[in-house]
Motif scaffolding. Structure first.
Motif, PDB file in Angstrom:
ATOM      1  N   GLU A  66       6.403   0.845 -15.081  1.00 58.49           N
ATOM      2  CA  GLU A  66       5.235   0.789 -13.916  1.00 58.49           C
ATOM      3  C   GLU A  66       5.621  -0.636 -12.828  1.00 58.49           C
ATOM      4  O   GLU A  66       5.436  -0.594 -11.752  1.00 58.49           O
ATOM      5  N   THR A  67       5.905  -1.764 -13.542  1.00 55.41           N
ATOM      6  CA  THR A  67       6.476  -2.684 -12.729  1.00 55.41           C
ATOM      7  C   THR A  67       7.442  -2.783 -11.898  1.00 55.41           C
ATOM      8  O   THR A  67       7.522  -3.163 -10.681  1.00 55.41           O
ATOM      9  N   LEU A  68       8.565  -1.920 -12.531  1.00 53.49           N
ATOM     10  CA  LEU A  68       9.603  -1.666 -11.501  1.00 53.49           C
ATOM     11  C   LEU A  68       9.494  -0.757 -10.544  1.00 53.49           C
ATOM     12  O   LEU A  68       9.829  -1.176  -9.386  1.00 53.49           O
ATOM     13  N   ALA A  69       8.771   0.107 -10.785  1.00 54.35           N
ATOM     14  CA  ALA A  69       8.526   1.173  -9.727  1.00 54.35           C
ATOM     15  C   ALA A  69       7.354   0.508  -8.614  1.00 54.35           C
ATOM     16  O   ALA A  69       7.636   0.869  -7.541  1.00 54.35           O
ATOM     17  N   GLY A  70       6.617  -0.102  -9.041  1.00 50.74           N
ATOM     18  CA  GLY A  70       5.552  -0.807  -8.409  1.00 50.74           C
ATOM     19  C   GLY A  70       6.303  -1.649  -7.277  1.00 50.74           C
ATOM     20  O   GLY A  70       6.071  -1.712  -5.935  1.00 50.74           O
ATOM     21  N   LEU A  71       7.336  -2.422  -7.541  1.00 44.58           N
ATOM     22  CA  LEU A  71       8.013  -3.359  -6.821  1.00 44.58           C
ATOM     23  C   LEU A  71       8.762  -2.444  -6.004  1.00 44.58           C
ATOM     24  O   LEU A  71       8.674  -2.832  -4.672  1.00 44.58           O
ATOM     25  N   GLY A  72       9.249  -1.412  -6.268  1.00 40.63           N
ATOM     26  CA  GLY A  72      10.000  -0.560  -5.486  1.00 40.63           C
ATOM     27  C   GLY A  72       9.277  -0.162  -4.332  1.00 40.63           C
ATOM     28  O   GLY A  72       9.768   0.136  -3.194  1.00 40.63           O
ATOM     29  N   SER A  73       8.108   0.396  -4.656  1.00 40.70           N
ATOM     30  CA  SER A  73       7.340   1.039  -3.490  1.00 40.70           C
ATOM     31  C   SER A  73       6.870  -0.297  -2.582  1.00 40.70           C
ATOM     32  O   SER A  73       6.815  -0.053  -1.244  1.00 40.70           O
ATOM     33  N   MET A  74       6.491  -1.261  -3.150  1.00 43.15           N
ATOM     34  CA  MET A  74       6.039  -2.433  -2.306  1.00 43.15           C
ATOM     35  C   MET A  74       7.232  -2.671  -1.266  1.00 43.15           C
ATOM     36  O   MET A  74       6.818  -3.127  -0.019  1.00 43.15           O
ATOM     37  N   LEU A  75       8.558  -2.718  -1.820  1.00 41.81           N
ATOM     38  CA  LEU A  75       9.662  -2.797  -0.947  1.00 41.81           C
ATOM     39  C   LEU A  75      10.073  -2.029   0.213  1.00 41.81           C
ATOM     40  O   LEU A  75      10.796  -2.167   1.177  1.00 41.81           O
ATOM     41  N   LEU A  76       9.287  -0.768   0.001  1.00 42.21           N
ATOM     42  CA  LEU A  76       9.120   0.330   0.903  1.00 42.21           C
ATOM     43  C   LEU A  76       8.292   0.417   2.251  1.00 42.21           C
ATOM     44  O   LEU A  76       8.411   1.141   3.009  1.00 42.21           O
ATOM     45  N   VAL A  77       7.089  -0.565   1.884  1.00 41.61           N
ATOM     46  CA  VAL A  77       6.215  -0.324   2.874  1.00 41.61           C
ATOM     47  C   VAL A  77       5.808  -1.424   3.510  1.00 41.61           C
ATOM     48  O   VAL A  77       6.346  -2.672   2.923  1.00 41.61           O
ATOM     49  N   ASP A  78       5.066  -1.403   4.610  1.00 37.17           N
ATOM     50  CA  ASP A  78       4.828  -2.798   5.250  1.00 37.17           C
ATOM     51  C   ASP A  78       3.499  -3.349   4.748  1.00 37.17           C
ATOM     52  O   ASP A  78       2.283  -2.942   4.720  1.00 37.17           O
ATOM     53  N   LEU A  79       3.800  -4.465   3.850  1.00 40.52           N
ATOM     54  CA  LEU A  79       2.430  -4.487   2.749  1.00 40.52           C
ATOM     55  C   LEU A  79       1.495  -5.615   3.751  1.00 40.52           C
ATOM     56  O   LEU A  79       0.242  -5.851   3.120  1.00 40.52           O
ATOM     57  N   LYS A  80       1.640  -5.907   5.060  1.00 42.57           N
ATOM     58  CA  LYS A  80       0.583  -6.320   5.808  1.00 42.57           C
ATOM     59  C   LYS A  80      -0.293  -5.401   6.082  1.00 42.57           C
ATOM     60  O   LYS A  80      -1.522  -5.462   6.435  1.00 42.57           O
ATOM     61  N   GLU A  81       0.124  -4.178   6.070  1.00 41.65           N
ATOM     62  CA  GLU A  81      -0.633  -2.802   6.497  1.00 41.65           C
ATOM     63  C   GLU A  81      -1.077  -2.138   5.371  1.00 41.65           C
ATOM     64  O   GLU A  81      -2.226  -1.401   5.488  1.00 41.65           O
TER      65      GLU A  81
END
Length: 144
Positions: A66-81
């Motif tokens: 879940e940690t690997l996949a979570g970071l992967g998604s975080m890197l694909l979206v604008d985390l400010k929004e």
């Protein structure tokens, strides 16, 4: 660490250092490769993530995936929004790890506007599959 600053150009050393005081660091997870739709890392077997008999705990294995996949998604979206929330983790354990480290490779298989689905294969150092895990992350608008 301000996670809204994370992106694909963030150095791995910075990401790993920022995770040290979280569950990620406590389990011993380290990231070794990031790219669009791909995250790789390792989890060294230790007393902190094993069963009493020294075998990697299945729950630690799922947390790793879940940690690997979570970071992967975080890197694909604008985390400010947007924020990334893990909503479902389902794994099949096919082997055990009794020494060394687990190596994980997360690959995105669905990249929607509201959900990301990842497949994470976890192997031992010889390349034998330990677990295969499916992770669904929900992408939600921040209310800040």
């Amino acid at each position: 660490m301000d996670i809204t600053l994370l992106n694909l150009n963030t150095p791995l050393e910075f990401i790993n250092q920022a995770m040290k005081k979280s569950l990620i660091g406590n389990l011993g997870i380290e990231f070794v490769k990031i790219a669009e739709g791909l995250v790789e890392g390792f989890l060294p077997l230790s007393e902190k993530n094993s069963r009493p008999d020294g075998i990697l705990h299945g729950g630690a294995n799922l947390a790793f995936a879940e940690t690997l996949a979570g970071l992967g998604s975080m890197l694909l979206v604008d985390l400010k929004e947007f924020d990334v929330l893990g909503t479902q983790v389902s794994g099949n354990h096919t082997g055990i790890l009794s020494e060394g480290k687990a190596l994980g490779e997360a690959k995105i298989i669905h990249r929607g506007n509201k959900t990301h689905i990842w497949n994470v294969d976890v192997k031992n150092e010889e390349g034998r599959l330990i677990s295969t895990v499916r992770v669904t992350n929900m992408i939600v608008k921040r209310n800040d």
